[in-house]
Scaffold this active site. Structure first.
Site, PDB file in Angstrom:
ATOM      1  N   HIS A 110      50.973   6.467 -20.359  1.00 15.15           N
ATOM      2  CA  HIS A 110      52.404   6.728 -20.265  1.00 15.15           C
ATOM      3  C   HIS A 110      52.789   8.042 -20.937  1.00 15.15           C
ATOM      4  CE1 HIS A 110      54.121   2.568 -19.027  1.00 15.15           C
ATOM      5  NE2 HIS A 110      52.929   2.777 -18.486  1.00 15.15           N
ATOM      6  N   HIS A 289      44.275  -1.127 -14.259  1.00 15.25           N
ATOM      7  CA  HIS A 289      44.539  -2.565 -14.242  1.00 15.25           C
ATOM      8  C   HIS A 289      43.259  -3.401 -14.345  1.00 15.25           C
ATOM      9  CE1 HIS A 289      48.762  -2.057 -12.259  1.00 15.25           C
ATOM     10  NE2 HIS A 289      48.658  -1.496 -13.454  1.00 15.25           N
TER      11      HIS A 289
END
Length: 771
Positions: A110, A289
């Site tokens: 992020h 993920h």
């Protein structure tokens, strides 16, 4: 003689102890209190933004050499400290599965994921995740805990390790302890020291007084044109994120509607704007993920405000969860893990995504997510309670990879070749976390991977010859003058080559001579440079041909040197002898090493320095004025307000307009480095009148006679209409301004020519005030 009786029963009729007898005993505001200038005058050009993150905010000062400090760190020892921490746990924020790795991958991702290719802003380069507004975006929920957990390591290594480097390196270490062979790590990111109050993150206005929920903070209503899936569907430039306050896309789908194909459409736009192709996009999503879990155990309305709105006693931590951390953690509202082994690098994410059919369900927090229809599908262990397990989870943005035909092809490739997937994710992660670092000369440390084959690094080959010296430079200067090219043409061409630089991601600049390559050679704003470049090719060929001393001059060096020749002559003609610094060593790159699509994003729609505004500017930027784009460009060139003013005044005197027009050229001595631009601009005997209803062009007239003298654009008049810029112009308009102007212009000219020369510049602070 009269007397006055004070009624002591009325305490308002006389001053209390400590009160001023003349009133003024109520304090209504202090330094920085609202309303401020932006409240009173919302359309005022915020010139002061050029001085953000200046030296006054930097506790380390201009002489701190971060490169030397970082290189002195034992990187193996540092990584050992990080990896030891990653497999630990603290009671106030316990690690999932006994491993902080997945959490730290998210933090690093992020931090880097705010990057966008349109203007190069965002990214991990300055550690802006520590400051508003990014620190308090909904999508960054609980990244404040990740950074706080790293505080002891940051303190141990002190200023030799920036927060920006530490966050990325921690993400790398997390991947390594879970089995992924990383592609490399380069240090060299310099921390910012204050919040960014200038980057445009979208048009959506959110009143933050009581905002904490997902629905209130995350919206997208104003940044998109058309409907998802239609041909005209388009995200506003320069944005990349699909929603305000998110890094990429809403994991529940557009408008949280659970539409996988709609999600895929948003993913493609967003990741492309972040400089990723389809294969890199799938690799990042599927690879990221493969680790960890999502958190959604508590409804968003029960979670406290983000860090910038949290109470003082929270000490910079936000999103307080009254139920505590660990098993009750709430981050984005979705709950669960994608794989049966969330701390191991494997292909289970893609295997499960394609092996099973998935149906929609809801998390404990009420968020939309997906679970396998097959009750016998593998389960994932609880992150904190031994012996407990849960169904696997997928987000709408995961199902999108299976539904979209192009993404599906990439997934199937990775399903059949785990090694290819591993390499693709490793290289995409490296690109993600290093995309905004610029040329390879800024990369520090023994793990830096530097390959000329990585197009996103804008490679420039190493020189295969010796650079020119003083004697050769003298000969080259005479050869340049002998071409008969005008001072204006030479200055325009050199500035056009150098001014593509943008400090946001360290791309562009004169090195490489990409002005002579597609796409830059074909831009309308650069057409004037084409014959100049061809003439300089002739000079280069004549100089290089048949030499036996091994010395050569590159086209890139020659373009810049020609500009220096022009400035020296223009100063001499103005009566001031000036030597313009020139540092040889630029190298020409090739068309094959130039990513045309990525460089197309550098094409300006407005460039006030060359008095250029695209014909379609009004339609493309209906809410922006040319002078706002001018300010934006000055920031990308790291200019201070005085540097912006003096550079523009000199370029107008030289007539560096893109089309050679006389707009803003307030002199009858074109090509002479005079202060005529400033004197004319501030002359009280002259008045300006609009030359058209649009208010984009103006005529300068004598106040008494009404006789027209000059024509100008908004990019010229802003230096007389804006108070801060006008007062700087005044400093050069006076009788004592000429020598100061020439000296200052030469200094700023050299600064712009050298912005991309990280091969000779150190890693000391670079920025608006570091001239």
């Amino acid at each position: 003689m009269s007397t006055t009786t004070i009624d002591k029963t009325n305490t308002d009729s006389y001053p209390m102890a400590g009160q001023c007898p003349f009133g003024g005993d109520r304090v209504g505001g202090a330094f920085g209190s609202r309303p401020a200038l932006e409240n009173w005058y919302p359309h005022r050009l915020r010139v002061e933004l050029l001085h953000q993150n200046g030296l006054a905010a930097d506790p380390l000062g201009p002489d701190f050499d971060y490169a030397a400090a970082f290189q002195a760190i034992d990187l193996d020892a540092l990584k050992g400290d990080i990896k030891q921490f990653l497999t630990s746990s603290v009671s106030w924020w316990p690690s999932d599965y006994g491993n902080y790795g997945p959490q730290m991958i998210r933090m690093a991702w992020h931090s880097a994921g705010t990057y966008r290719i349109a203007d190069g802003r965002g990214g991990a380069g300055t550690g802006m995740q520590r400051f508003a507004p990014i620190s308090s975006w909904w999508d960054n929920g609980n990244t404040d805990k990740s950074r706080r957990l790293l505080q002891p390591i940051k303190h141990k290594y002190g200023n030799a390790l920036s927060w920006a480097d530490l966050m990325v390196l921690t993400g790398n270490c997390a991947l390594e302890i879970m089995g992924l062979p990383t592609y490399g790590f380069a240090g060299g990111r310099l921390d910012a020291w204050e919040a960014d109050d200038a980057t445009y993150w979208g048009p959506e206005v959110v009143e933050m007084g009581s905002v904490s929920s997902f629905d209130e903070m995350v919206n997208r209503d104003k940044r998109w044109r058309g409907k998802n899936g239609d041909a005209e569907y388009d995200l506003e430039n320069p944005l990349a994120a699909s929603h305000q306050a998110l890094i990429y896309v809403n994991p529940e789908g557009p408008y949280a509607n659970g539409d996988p194909q709609g999600s895929a459409n948003d993913i493609r736009v967003t990741f492309t704007r972040m400089a990723m192709n389809d294969e890199e996009t799938v690799a990042l999503i599927a690879g990221g993920h493969a680790f960890g879990k999502s958190h959604g155990m508590v409804p968003a309305k029960e979670i406290g405000p983000p860090p910038e709105m949290a109470p003082m006693e929270a000490m910079g931590l936000g999103w307080h969860n009254p139920k505590g951390a660990g098993k009750d953690t709430m981050t984005n509202g979705i709950e669960g893990s994608w794989t049966p082994d969330p701390t191991k690098w494997d292909n289970a994410y893609l295997e499960n995504l394609f092996k099973f059919d998935w149906e929609q369900t809801k998390s404990p927090a009420g968020a939309l997510q997906w679970t396998p229809k097959d009750p016998n599908a593998p389960r994932t262990p609880d992150a904190h309670v031994a012996g407990r397990s849960h169904p696997l989870m997928m987000m709408t943005s995961d199902i999108a990879l299976k539904v979209d035909p192009e993404y599906r092809k990439v997934c199937e490739k990775f399903l059949g070749d785990f090694d290819a997937f591993t390499q693709a994710f490793s290289k995409a992660w490296y690109k993600l976390t290093h995309r905004d670092m610029g040329p390879k000369h800024r990369y520090l440390g023994p793990e830096a991977t530097i390959e000329d084959g990585l197009l996103w690094q804008d490679p420039i080959p190493d020189a295969a010859y010796a650079p020119v010296g003083e004697a050769e430079l003298a000969d080259l200067k005479q050869a340049i003058l002998a071409t008969g090219l005008s001072v204006s043409d030479l200055a325009f061409t050199a500035f056009s080559a150098a001014s593509t630089y943008r400090d946001s991601d360290k791309r562009g600049g004169a090195n490489g001579a990409r002005l002579a390559l597609a796409p830059q050679k074909d831009w309308a704003v650069n057409r004037r440079a084409v014959p100049v470049v061809e003439a300089l090719r002739g000079v280069m060929s004549g100089f290089n041909g048949g030499r036996g001393d091994g010395k050569q001059v590159s086209l890139a060096d020659l373009i810049v040197l020609a500009g220096c020749v022009a400035v020296e002559k223009a100063a001499r003609d103005a009566g001031v002898e000036a030597r313009v610094p020139f540092t040889p060593g630029r190298v020409d790159t090739t068309q094959a090493l130039t990513d045309v699509e990525m460089f197309t994003w550098l094409k300006p729609v407005a460039d006030g320095f060359r008095n250029y505004v695209d014909d379609g500017f009004a339609a493309m930027a209906p809410r922006l004025s040319p002078e706002e784009m001018f300010l934006d460009k000055a920031n990308l060139l790291t200019l201070t307000a005085p540097e912006w003013v003096v550079l523009t005044g000199g370029l107008r005197a030289l007539n560096a307009n893109h089309d050679g027009s006389t707009l803003g050229v307030f002199t009858d001595r074109v090509g002479v480095l005079t202060t005529d631009f400033f004197r004319t601009l501030t002359d009280t005997n002259l008045i300006w009148e609009k030359a058209g209803a649009a208010g984009t062009s103006f005529a300068l007239k004598d106040r008494e006679s009404g006789q027209a003298k000059y024509e100008a654009t908004r990019n010229d008049l802003v230096f007389g209409s804006n108070a801060q810029l006008r007062n700087i112009a005044d400093a050069y308009a006076g009788s004592d301004g000429q020598r100061r102007f020439v000296a200052d212009f030469v200094r700023v000219w050299d600064k712009v020519m050298m912005l991309d020369r990280y091969d000779v510049k150190g890693h000391r602070r670079q920025g608006p005030m570091a001239a």
